[in-house]
Write an enzyme that holds these catalytic residues in place. Sequence first.
Site, PDB file in Angstrom:
ATOM      1  N   CYS A  66      -1.391   4.773 -26.787  1.00 33.35           N
ATOM      2  CA  CYS A  66      -0.615   6.005 -26.984  1.00 33.35           C
ATOM      3  C   CYS A  66      -0.976   6.968 -25.848  1.00 33.35           C
ATOM      4  O   CYS A  66      -1.402   6.524 -24.784  1.00 33.35           O
ATOM      5  CB  CYS A  66      -0.844   6.603 -28.373  1.00 33.35           C
TER       6      CYS A  66
ATOM      7  N   ARG B  25      -2.452   7.937 -32.892  1.00 23.43           N
ATOM      8  CA  ARG B  25      -1.633   6.751 -33.126  1.00 23.43           C
ATOM      9  C   ARG B  25      -2.344   5.443 -32.783  1.00 23.43           C
ATOM     10  O   ARG B  25      -2.419   4.541 -33.614  1.00 23.43           O
ATOM     11  CB  ARG B  25      -0.316   6.857 -32.340  1.00 23.43           C
TER      12      ARG B  25
ATOM     13  N   ASP C 231       4.192  11.439 -32.072  1.00 25.84           N
ATOM     14  CA  ASP C 231       2.820  11.936 -32.077  1.00 25.84           C
ATOM     15  C   ASP C 231       2.657  12.937 -33.223  1.00 25.84           C
ATOM     16  O   ASP C 231       3.379  13.927 -33.285  1.00 25.84           O
ATOM     17  CB  ASP C 231       2.528  12.621 -30.743  1.00 25.84           C
TER      18      ASP C 231
END
Length: 157
Positions: free
Chosen positions: A11, A17, A125
């Site tokens: 990420c 994440r 996000d």
Amino acid sequence: MPESKHVLFVCTGNLCRSPMAEAMFRHMVQDMPGYVVDSAGVCAAGGEFPSLETLEILAARGILSDGLVSKPLTKAIIKRSTHIFTMTDMHRRSIVKMYPKADRKTYLVTEFCEINGRIGSDIPDPIGLGMAAYEELYEMLKAALPTVFKFIDQTSR
């Protein structure tokens, strides 16, 4: 003995994440030999623990988060990874731009499942958006990771 599968989740900052995906996938394959699971960020500072929300989500589900610490994406990490799964298409394109040879082993984490009515959706996000966004992240990964496992299993035979 089968060759190890080095699975990498990517990420941006490696704080929400990708560490959640790493912990969840590691939990999925914990009793299966031949898996090495890691995560990194395309803009990660390195040395930071995952967000508190990420740690809370994992702990509430009995998923270990030991050893999770942010790390920047490097050529060495890319080279040793056999399968790379990104949270967004932008992450995937960034990896391929920096490391063109990684194109053949880099995929969206949602490339094999439908999320929000679409196959190959970006996973947003959750940072700064509260616990509900982290719950949604968990549910998206919960849907995507079994398809990631199936893809790796089928292509590694």
